[in-house]
Motif scaffolding. Structure first.
Motif, PDB file in Angstrom:
ATOM      1  N   MET A 137       0.846  -1.194   0.000  1.00 21.62           N
ATOM      2  CA  MET A 137       0.000   0.000   0.000  1.00 21.62           C
ATOM      3  C   MET A 137       0.889   1.253   0.000  1.00 21.62           C
ATOM      4  N   ALA A 138       1.942   1.232   0.833  1.00 15.96           N
ATOM      5  CA  ALA A 138       2.854   2.382   0.901  1.00 15.96           C
ATOM      6  C   ALA A 138       3.491   2.640  -0.466  1.00 15.96           C
ATOM      7  N   GLU A 139       3.841   1.556  -1.133  1.00 17.05           N
ATOM      8  CA  GLU A 139       4.451   1.676  -2.470  1.00 17.05           C
ATOM      9  C   GLU A 139       3.522   2.439  -3.415  1.00 17.05           C
ATOM     10  N   LYS A 140       2.213   2.194  -3.305  1.00 20.52           N
ATOM     11  CA  LYS A 140       1.246   2.851  -4.197  1.00 20.52           C
ATOM     12  C   LYS A 140       0.894   4.264  -3.739  1.00 20.52           C
ATOM     13  N   VAL A 141       0.744   4.427  -2.419  1.00 21.23           N
ATOM     14  CA  VAL A 141       0.224   5.696  -1.897  1.00 21.23           C
ATOM     15  C   VAL A 141       1.282   6.806  -1.869  1.00 21.23           C
ATOM     16  N   LEU A 142       2.523   6.428  -1.579  1.00 15.37           N
ATOM     17  CA  LEU A 142       3.559   7.462  -1.433  1.00 15.37           C
ATOM     18  C   LEU A 142       4.105   7.896  -2.800  1.00 15.37           C
ATOM     19  N   SER A 143       4.128   9.196  -3.002  1.00 17.83           N
ATOM     20  CA  SER A 143       4.722   9.738  -4.237  1.00 17.83           C
ATOM     21  C   SER A 143       6.246   9.592  -4.131  1.00 17.83           C
ATOM     22  N   GLU A 144       6.942   9.865  -5.231  1.00 17.49           N
ATOM     23  CA  GLU A 144       8.415   9.778  -5.213  1.00 17.49           C
ATOM     24  C   GLU A 144       8.990  10.716  -4.148  1.00 17.49           C
ATOM     25  N   GLU A 145       8.372  11.888  -4.006  1.00 15.95           N
ATOM     26  CA  GLU A 145       8.857  12.854  -3.023  1.00 15.95           C
ATOM     27  C   GLU A 145       8.723  12.287  -1.595  1.00 15.95           C
ATOM     28  N   TYR A 146       7.587  11.659  -1.328  1.00 17.16           N
ATOM     29  CA  TYR A 146       7.369  11.051  -0.006  1.00 17.16           C
ATOM     30  C   TYR A 146       8.333   9.885   0.227  1.00 17.16           C
ATOM     31  N   LYS A 147       8.584   9.127  -0.845  1.00 17.42           N
ATOM     32  CA  LYS A 147       9.524   8.000  -0.696  1.00 17.42           C
ATOM     33  C   LYS A 147      10.931   8.510  -0.382  1.00 17.42           C
ATOM     34  N   ARG A 148      11.285   9.651  -0.992  1.00 14.88           N
ATOM     35  CA  ARG A 148      12.607  10.235  -0.686  1.00 14.88           C
ATOM     36  C   ARG A 148      12.651  10.683   0.769  1.00 14.88           C
ATOM     37  N   SER A 149      11.513  11.244   1.223  1.00 14.98           N
ATOM     38  CA  SER A 149      11.466  11.699   2.618  1.00 14.98           C
ATOM     39  C   SER A 149      11.581  10.503   3.569  1.00 14.98           C
ATOM     40  N   LEU A 150      10.942   9.374   3.199  1.00 14.48           N
ATOM     41  CA  LEU A 150      11.051   8.155   4.007  1.00 14.48           C
ATOM     42  C   LEU A 150      12.509   7.678   4.039  1.00 14.48           C
TER      43      LEU A 150
END
Ligand SMILES: [Fe+2]
Ligand SMILES: [Fe+2]
Length: 192
Positions: A137-150
């Protein structure tokens, strides 16, 4: 490595220790001894690697999902939060049971065995929910920007707690390997 894959890889480390909990429970149930340093290293692993490292990383993920509008009161977050409380209770219970075992000079009580068994059952199920529900779900919901923040949060956690966590994992797996050798040698001796 991507941030979400990092969390998944950490699950493999936790699964191994959970499975060792099951083996320790079996050994104790048969009336044999498990060296105290093995049990202490398992408790230390759950504190250092589980609570202070992996759990922090997961919290960072959960708060980003919350920011992206994933409801905290709905599945799977509500279940995962509930189970994280359960995990904390089990680890605290194990920590007390191991102290009792140490103070008694190796007298085994049911709480120790039951808690080791409960942890061995709990983790595969909890981790399955995270690997197959939460992380996809995280893979789908998080944008690239959010993934970078993670990834930034995970790097920060790693820089503060990674070394200690990996040392606890290494110490635990060495103690478990040693214990397994002793157990298999005594099984061979018994069957001879
Ligand atoms: Fe996890
Ligand atoms: Fe978790």
């Amino acid at each position: 490595m991507k941030a979400i894959e990092t969390l998944e890889r950490e699950h493999r480390v936790i699964e191994q220790v959970a499975s060792a909990c099951g083996v320790c429970a079996e050994v104790l149930r048969r009336g044999a001894q498990v060296p105290i340093d093995v049990l202490e290293s398992i408790v230390d692993f759950f504190h250092q690697y589980g609570d202070r490292y992996h759990r922090q990383a997961e919290d960072a993920l959960l708060s980003l999902l919350h920011e992206r509008g994933v409801p905290t009161g709905a599945c799977p977050i509500v279940v995962i939060n509930y189970e994280n409380q359960k995990r904390k209770t089990l680890v605290d219970q194990l920590s007390s049971a191991v102290s009792v075992y140490l103070k008694s000079g190796g007298v085994v009580d049911e709480t120790l065995i039951n808690t080791l068994e409960a942890l061995a059952q709990f983790f595969p199920d909890h981790i399955w929910k995270e690997d197959y529900l939460l992380l996809p779900m995280a893979e789908k919901v998080l944008s690239e920007e959010y993934k970078r923040s993670l990834a930034d949060s995970l790097n920060l956690i790693d820089s503060m707690k990674g070394t200690e966590a990996r040392q606890a994992a290494e110490k635990c797996s060495t103690a478990i390997r040693h214990c397994m050798k002793v157990v298999s040698r005594s099984e061979v001796a018994h069957s001879a």
